[in-house]
Design a protein around this motif. Structure first.
Motif, PDB file in Angstrom:
ATOM      1  N   VAL A  26      -5.166  11.590  -9.713  1.00 32.80           N
ATOM      2  CA  VAL A  26      -4.718  11.005 -10.982  1.00 32.80           C
ATOM      3  C   VAL A  26      -5.872  10.987 -11.979  1.00 32.80           C
ATOM      4  O   VAL A  26      -5.717  11.404 -13.141  1.00 32.80           O
ATOM      5  N   ARG A  62       2.449   1.817  -3.278  1.00 33.13           N
ATOM      6  CA  ARG A  62       1.445   2.307  -4.235  1.00 33.13           C
ATOM      7  C   ARG A  62       1.239   3.824  -4.074  1.00 33.13           C
ATOM      8  O   ARG A  62       1.085   4.536  -5.065  1.00 33.13           O
ATOM      9  N   VAL A  63       1.244   4.287  -2.834  1.00 28.75           N
ATOM     10  CA  VAL A  63       1.129   5.727  -2.573  1.00 28.75           C
ATOM     11  C   VAL A  63       2.258   6.466  -3.285  1.00 28.75           C
ATOM     12  O   VAL A  63       2.047   7.480  -3.950  1.00 28.75           O
ATOM     13  N   LEU A  91       0.836  -1.215   0.000  1.00 31.17           N
ATOM     14  CA  LEU A  91       0.000   0.000   0.000  1.00 31.17           C
ATOM     15  C   LEU A  91       0.867   1.260   0.000  1.00 31.17           C
ATOM     16  O   LEU A  91       0.619   2.207  -0.735  1.00 31.17           O
ATOM     17  N   ARG A  92       1.913   1.239   0.835  1.00 30.48           N
ATOM     18  CA  ARG A  92       2.783   2.425   0.941  1.00 30.48           C
ATOM     19  C   ARG A  92       3.543   2.661  -0.376  1.00 30.48           C
ATOM     20  O   ARG A  92       3.719   3.811  -0.799  1.00 30.48           O
ATOM     21  N   LEU A 113      -4.858  10.463  -3.772  1.00 29.83           N
ATOM     22  CA  LEU A 113      -3.971  10.417  -4.949  1.00 29.83           C
ATOM     23  C   LEU A 113      -4.678   9.796  -6.151  1.00 29.83           C
ATOM     24  O   LEU A 113      -4.499  10.257  -7.285  1.00 29.83           O
ATOM     25  N   LEU A 168       1.836   6.477  -7.105  1.00 30.76           N
ATOM     26  CA  LEU A 168       0.763   7.393  -7.508  1.00 30.76           C
ATOM     27  C   LEU A 168       1.207   8.847  -7.376  1.00 30.76           C
ATOM     28  O   LEU A 168       0.889   9.684  -8.217  1.00 30.76           O
ATOM     29  N   ARG A 169       1.967   9.130  -6.305  1.00 30.02           N
ATOM     30  CA  ARG A 169       2.471  10.489  -6.100  1.00 30.02           C
ATOM     31  C   ARG A 169       3.373  10.908  -7.273  1.00 30.02           C
ATOM     32  O   ARG A 169       3.287  12.011  -7.788  1.00 30.02           O
ATOM     33  N   LEU A 189      -4.035   7.245  -0.298  1.00 36.00           N
ATOM     34  CA  LEU A 189      -4.255   6.511  -1.549  1.00 36.00           C
ATOM     35  C   LEU A 189      -5.484   7.042  -2.275  1.00 36.00           C
ATOM     36  O   LEU A 189      -5.434   7.285  -3.490  1.00 36.00           O
ATOM     37  N   LEU A 225      -2.822   5.741   5.416  1.00 35.43           N
ATOM     38  CA  LEU A 225      -2.406   5.282   4.078  1.00 35.43           C
ATOM     39  C   LEU A 225      -3.606   5.234   3.130  1.00 35.43           C
ATOM     40  O   LEU A 225      -3.504   5.669   1.975  1.00 35.43           O
TER      41      LEU A 225
END
Lengths: 232, 40
Positions: free
Chosen positions: B33, A215-216, A212-213, B29, A219-220, B26, B22
């Motif tokens: 996007v 993925r953050v 998950l981290r 973000l 995406l950033r 997510l 988190l």
């Protein structure tokens, strides 16, 4: 890398469900199956999650080390994303290790904290990775940030073997050590079963949170890319 | 036993607080996007 990312995204919910079942099994084993340790009594039950958390913090920091070294070598931004994810999840595990250690220490040693070599080197490790994340938040230029952080991610990992071998390097410590031998886990077999299940459960949850981290971070980076593509 | 309960409670409170943060990051973000892709 794109295929790996989509595979990780689709596997995360199943892994999270598996982790929840494994944690439930681990807690049951710790409190209903593993015997109460004769010398320390009930507080020893903290061991079953304290030690896996410490081991997983090493894993997180190792990911940071590998990601940072790969970034310095190849300059691939994806490696920097993995490095920061490893550092943050590793720091979470190290924080929980310190907290559970203090709660174990109070009834056994009579104090939440002593400047024992294992405790001191673990606290230094925590400071190194907290500083790593602070450094990242303070540098605006993305390339410079990744470069500085990568150097720190490589150098900072030197404290991990120091933490691990501190009980042998400095013999005056009071932190307990499990004396293991060939075919001997150093504890009652039922305690070892509970420990193995706890370790597996926490490893699964570590994987979920790490994915998950990461993925953050991906995406950033995508947001940054899309924003810069729109700029004239 | 109080210390054991406190240790187990703190592990899960801190863990789930982190997962919650988190998840919020997510979702923000992902929204960003899709908004940026929609404008392209």
């Amino acid at each position: 890398m794109e295929r790996l990312r989509s595979l990780a995204a689709s596997a995360t919910p199943a892994l999270a469900a598996l982790g929840a079942v494994a944690v439930a099994a681990a807690v049951w084993l710790v409190f209903s199956f593993a015997p109460v340790e004769k010398v320390m009594g009930a507080p020893q039950k903290i061991f079953y999650f304290h030690v896996p958390l410490a081991m997983l913090s090493y894993v997180g920091f190792f990911i940071t080390f590998v990601g940072s070294a790969a970034y310095l070598w190849k300059g691939a931004r994806e490696m920097d994303h993995l490095a920061v994810a490893g550092a943050e999840v590793g720091l979470l595990c190290a924080t929980l290790t310190l907290i559970t250690g203090m709660l174990w220490g109070r009834p056994i040693w009579g104090a939440y904290w002593t400047w024992d070599p294992r405790l001191t080197t673990t606290f230094i490790l925590w400071l190194i990775y907290a500083a790593y994340l602070i450094l990242r938040s303070q540098v605006e230029d993305e390339t410079l940030r990744a470069k500085y952080a990568a150097v720190m991610g490589v150098v900072g990992f030197a404290d991990v073997p120091l933490v691990h071998f501190s009980v042998k390097l400095w013999s005056r410590g009071i932190h307990p050590v499990i004396e293991r031998g060939p075919g001997d886990p150093g504890m009652h077999p039922d305690m070892f079963t509970a420990f193995k299940v706890s370790l597996a459960a926490m490893a699964i949850l570590f994987t979920v949170v790490f994915l998950l981290r990461a993925r953050v971070e991906f995406l950033r980076a995508e947001v940054e890319r899309l924003k810069s593509a729109r700029r004239p | 036993m109080d210390f054991v309960v406190a240790a187990y409670a703190l592990i899960w409170v801190i863990f789930f607080a982190y997962v919650f943060v988190l998840a919020r990051r997510l979702s923000a973000l992902e929204g960003e996007v899709s908004r940026l892709k929609g404008k392209q």
